[in-house]
Design a protein around this motif. Sequence first.
Motif, PDB file in Angstrom:
ATOM      1  N   HIS A 183      -4.604   5.037  -7.528  1.00  0.00           N
ATOM      2  CA  HIS A 183      -5.881   5.456  -6.966  1.00  0.00           C
ATOM      3  C   HIS A 183      -6.119   6.923  -7.310  1.00  0.00           C
ATOM      4  CE1 HIS A 183      -5.641   2.119  -3.667  1.00  0.00           C
ATOM      5  NE2 HIS A 183      -5.841   1.642  -4.881  1.00  0.00           N
ATOM      6  N   ASP A 227       0.857  -1.187   0.000  1.00  0.00           N
ATOM      7  CA  ASP A 227       0.000   0.000   0.000  1.00  0.00           C
ATOM      8  C   ASP A 227       0.892   1.236   0.000  1.00  0.00           C
ATOM      9  OD1 ASP A 227      -2.046   1.794   0.192  1.00  0.00           O
ATOM     10  OD2 ASP A 227      -2.392   1.485   2.339  1.00  0.00           O
ATOM     11  N   GLY A 279      -1.433   4.393  -4.518  1.00  0.00           N
ATOM     12  CA  GLY A 279      -2.205   3.231  -4.918  1.00  0.00           C
ATOM     13  C   GLY A 279      -1.653   1.956  -4.329  1.00  0.00           C
ATOM     14  N   TYR A 334      -1.443  -0.164  -9.350  1.00  0.00           N
ATOM     15  CA  TYR A 334      -2.762   0.385  -9.644  1.00  0.00           C
ATOM     16  C   TYR A 334      -2.874   1.747  -8.961  1.00  0.00           C
ATOM     17  CZ  TYR A 334      -4.248  -4.311 -11.125  1.00  0.00           C
ATOM     18  OH  TYR A 334      -4.378  -5.521 -11.760  1.00  0.00           O
ATOM     19  N   THR A 346      -8.429  -2.210 -13.673  1.00  0.00           N
ATOM     20  CA  THR A 346      -8.343  -1.693 -12.310  1.00  0.00           C
ATOM     21  C   THR A 346      -8.270  -2.892 -11.371  1.00  0.00           C
ATOM     22  OG1 THR A 346     -10.718  -1.699 -11.807  1.00  0.00           O
ATOM     23  CG2 THR A 346      -9.859   0.209 -13.021  1.00  0.00           C
TER      24      THR A 346
END
Length: 349
Positions: A210, A176, A181, A208, A285
């Motif tokens: 965010h 994280d 992301g 990915y 996603t």
Amino acid sequence: MARKNRGVHKAGTDRRLFLARVEAAQEVWGGNPTSKTGFQWVLNLFPSRGRFQAALGSGAFLQPRAEMRSLLGGPGAPARLLQLLLLLLLLLPASLGLADPGWPLRAATGSAQPLLKKFGGGGGGEQLPPSAMEIPPSHYQANRAAGVVLHYATYQRGSPHSLFEMERVHQASLEDIPDTGHKYHLKFEVKESIQNGSSLNCTADILYHHGDTPVAPEIHYTMEGEFETHSKEADNLFYNRIQHLSEPLETKNIPDNDGNMPAEMKPIFNLAKVASGYIIWQNSTENTWYNMIQIQNVKQVKRNDDYLEFSYEVLLHDIASQEIIPWHMEVLWHPQHGVKVAQNSCQSK
């Protein structure tokens, strides 16, 4: 007549969705011989064997009695029986309207077990960030992230006679990154699928992002070696054949709704698979799991240079949501320069 046409369209959509679910189930259970026996036995419960036999590409189905006695007897039988029940749920028609169609797939791939635990180093010797948390390699999140990397690599390396498939995920962890992301650290095995070529280990990171603005996942990967393929000669023959057609190629429904595909159309389908890798990478996603399942229409576009150009209308299947999404893409290809998606757009359903 309009009512009849709507019925035909719905039947075709249901068949495509079922075949897509068959493909999804193969991805999850196909590598395990015991599970594959159960997979084929479940398909024997359905009346139209020919359709699923074409989708499996595996010849005659197994006779259920002896195989199932072996499958459900001995150690581990309860777990195997649970897999069969989950597989039945996965193959239920979409018209039954499961509240969460992705649940059987998530349950069967391990989400019932604790998802994350502190990463313990593993056997690979890689120095991962201290915040990285291990994911069970069989978990759907690990396989989904590795699948996006595979589509990305296929777009870069694939051709009408060279495709790749994921053998299995060996190691996965999730990091994280605040205000950015989720980054997945992956080790998995990739095989050249058309010519039964060699398998290579792939080490990859996929981030990915965010945020409110959609951004394609950021991917970095390394293959440990080079694939032993002999696709160049076949690609050149295909290229010359298409270049010298008297009329531009145009066809539809590859494969058809029963899973059948003429041999001469396989390179056209494979080229769409390679090109769709770009579409899938750009639009993935953490909540999607795309795969291309059918060419609805394809038409060759004549050009004044050396490239081949095809205008494709394809169907993407999102395993996570069970949606089937029409997509248009203009694809350029040359055996010396690879594949390029010149234009693409999502179409109305």
